[in-house]
Design a protein around this motif. Structure first.
Motif, PDB file in Angstrom:
ATOM      1  N   LEU A   1       5.150  23.754   6.280  1.00  0.00           N
ATOM      2  CA  LEU A   1       4.319  23.865   5.138  1.00  0.00           C
ATOM      3  C   LEU A   1       3.528  22.613   4.790  1.00  0.00           C
ATOM      4  O   LEU A   1       2.364  22.734   4.610  1.00  0.00           O
ATOM      5  CB  LEU A   1       4.836  24.242   3.956  1.00  0.00           C
ATOM      6  CG  LEU A   1       5.564  25.960   3.764  1.00  0.00           C
ATOM      7  CD1 LEU A   1       6.544  25.962   2.423  1.00  0.00           C
ATOM      8  CD2 LEU A   1       4.491  26.878   3.785  1.00  0.00           C
ATOM      9  N   VAL A   2       4.133  21.488   4.964  1.00  0.00           N
ATOM     10  CA  VAL A   2       3.406  20.232   4.810  1.00  0.00           C
ATOM     11  C   VAL A   2       2.380  20.135   5.916  1.00  0.00           C
ATOM     12  O   VAL A   2       1.266  19.555   5.602  1.00  0.00           O
ATOM     13  CB  VAL A   2       4.445  19.216   4.682  1.00  0.00           C
ATOM     14  CG1 VAL A   2       3.712  17.846   4.804  1.00  0.00           C
ATOM     15  CG2 VAL A   2       5.283  19.099   3.410  1.00  0.00           C
ATOM     16  N   LEU A   3       2.910  20.532   7.137  1.00  0.00           N
ATOM     17  CA  LEU A   3       1.754  20.214   8.204  1.00  0.00           C
ATOM     18  C   LEU A   3       0.641  21.223   8.088  1.00  0.00           C
ATOM     19  O   LEU A   3      -0.554  20.740   8.472  1.00  0.00           O
ATOM     20  CB  LEU A   3       2.582  20.410   9.559  1.00  0.00           C
ATOM     21  CG  LEU A   3       3.670  19.414   9.928  1.00  0.00           C
ATOM     22  CD1 LEU A   3       4.508  19.723  11.260  1.00  0.00           C
ATOM     23  CD2 LEU A   3       3.140  18.124  10.143  1.00  0.00           C
TER      24      LEU A   3
ATOM     25  N   ILE B   1      -5.925  20.949   4.522  1.00  0.00           N
ATOM     26  CA  ILE B   1      -6.942  19.819   3.769  1.00  0.00           C
ATOM     27  C   ILE B   1      -7.973  19.106   4.458  1.00  0.00           C
ATOM     28  O   ILE B   1      -9.099  18.807   4.168  1.00  0.00           O
ATOM     29  CB  ILE B   1      -5.832  18.791   3.095  1.00  0.00           C
ATOM     30  CG1 ILE B   1      -5.265  19.466   1.767  1.00  0.00           C
ATOM     31  CG2 ILE B   1      -6.477  17.491   2.441  1.00  0.00           C
ATOM     32  CD1 ILE B   1      -4.248  19.045   1.243  1.00  0.00           C
ATOM     33  N   GLY B   2      -7.538  18.722   5.803  1.00  0.00           N
ATOM     34  CA  GLY B   2      -8.409  17.974   6.642  1.00  0.00           C
ATOM     35  C   GLY B   2      -9.604  18.904   7.047  1.00  0.00           C
ATOM     36  O   GLY B   2     -10.676  18.109   7.544  1.00  0.00           O
TER      37      GLY B   2
ATOM     38  N   ALA C   1     -13.701  13.707   3.639  1.00  0.00           N
ATOM     39  CA  ALA C   1     -12.856  12.566   4.080  1.00  0.00           C
ATOM     40  C   ALA C   1     -12.657  11.634   3.054  1.00  0.00           C
ATOM     41  O   ALA C   1     -11.418  11.222   2.820  1.00  0.00           O
ATOM     42  CB  ALA C   1     -13.547  11.629   5.142  1.00  0.00           C
ATOM     43  N   ALA C   2     -13.338  11.573   1.941  1.00  0.00           N
ATOM     44  CA  ALA C   2     -13.227  10.503   0.953  1.00  0.00           C
ATOM     45  C   ALA C   2     -11.954  11.142  -0.151  1.00  0.00           C
ATOM     46  O   ALA C   2     -11.269  10.217  -0.689  1.00  0.00           O
ATOM     47  CB  ALA C   2     -14.362  10.379  -0.011  1.00  0.00           C
ATOM     48  N   GLY C   3     -11.749  12.482  -0.169  1.00  0.00           N
ATOM     49  CA  GLY C   3     -10.742  12.926  -1.075  1.00  0.00           C
ATOM     50  C   GLY C   3      -9.631  13.228  -0.491  1.00  0.00           C
ATOM     51  O   GLY C   3      -8.578  14.059  -1.049  1.00  0.00           O
TER      52      GLY C   3
ATOM     53  N   THR D   1      -5.692  11.629  -1.555  1.00  0.00           N
ATOM     54  CA  THR D   1      -5.185  11.995  -2.971  1.00  0.00           C
ATOM     55  C   THR D   1      -5.138  13.506  -2.842  1.00  0.00           C
ATOM     56  O   THR D   1      -4.122  13.942  -3.449  1.00  0.00           O
ATOM     57  CB  THR D   1      -6.180  11.730  -4.118  1.00  0.00           C
ATOM     58  OG1 THR D   1      -7.428  12.124  -3.604  1.00  0.00           O
ATOM     59  CG2 THR D   1      -6.387  10.288  -4.373  1.00  0.00           C
ATOM     60  N   ALA D   2      -5.796  14.250  -2.196  1.00  0.00           N
ATOM     61  CA  ALA D   2      -5.602  15.838  -1.884  1.00  0.00           C
ATOM     62  C   ALA D   2      -4.062  15.882  -1.049  1.00  0.00           C
ATOM     63  O   ALA D   2      -3.438  16.678  -1.560  1.00  0.00           O
ATOM     64  CB  ALA D   2      -6.639  16.338  -1.266  1.00  0.00           C
ATOM     65  N   ARG D   3      -3.956  15.062  -0.164  1.00  0.00           N
ATOM     66  CA  ARG D   3      -2.723  15.184   0.462  1.00  0.00           C
ATOM     67  C   ARG D   3      -1.560  15.029  -0.266  1.00  0.00           C
ATOM     68  O   ARG D   3      -0.450  15.670  -0.205  1.00  0.00           O
ATOM     69  CB  ARG D   3      -2.668  14.498   1.832  1.00  0.00           C
ATOM     70  CG  ARG D   3      -3.606  15.196   2.716  1.00  0.00           C
ATOM     71  CD  ARG D   3      -3.391  14.490   4.521  1.00  0.00           C
ATOM     72  NE  ARG D   3      -4.093  15.233   5.265  1.00  0.00           N
ATOM     73  CZ  ARG D   3      -5.125  14.851   5.999  1.00  0.00           C
ATOM     74  NH1 ARG D   3      -5.478  13.725   5.796  1.00  0.00           N
ATOM     75  NH2 ARG D   3      -5.766  15.526   6.944  1.00  0.00           N
TER      76      ARG D   3
END
Length: 124
Positions: free
Chosen positions: A47-49, A55-56, A61-63, A66-68
């Motif tokens: 799930l994390v991967l 998210i990628g 890219a700038a966020g 924090t999103a991760r």
């Protein structure tokens, strides 16, 4: 800061190991640790991967950092809280889970705003 976190983590693990070593039900501890290992590798890690990949692709890219971070914290909270929240829907666990996830989402936005404000300042 990183060293302090490593030391703190090592102390927490040492505390857990000493508690496990003193417990008379060693077979129960081994079964619990095996279940945690299997659940981590078959449920939590994929799930994390998947969340990191999504998210990628979706978040600018700038966020992404924090999103991760927010996604990992939210997923950890959900993995712990969802089994408790599955009970009656009027129970406090479901509402607590929703409040915690909302705080994580709001914190993510606040961190992004704070970081973007710091980048805009000139150094001098």
């Amino acid at each position: 800061m990183r060293r302090a976190l490593v030391v703190f983590g090592a102390l927490v693990m040492a505390y857990g190991l000493t508690g496990a070593a003193r417990d008379p039900d060693r077979l129960g501890i081994l079964v619990f640790l095996a279940a945690v290992l299997v659940l981590h590798d078959t449920v939590f890690l994929p799930l994390v991967l998947a969340a990191g990949t999504l998210i990628g692709r979706v978040v600018p890219a700038a966020g992404q950092p924090t999103a991760r971070a927010a996604a990992v914290v939210g997923l950890a909270v959900a993995v712990v809280a969802v089994p408790l929240a599955i009970g009656p829907l009027d129970g406090p666990y479901l509402w607590g889970l929703l409040v915690i996830l909302a705080v994580i989402a709001a914190g993510r936005k606040g961190i992004e705003r704070w970081r973007s404000g710091r980048r805009g300042r000139s150094r001098g």
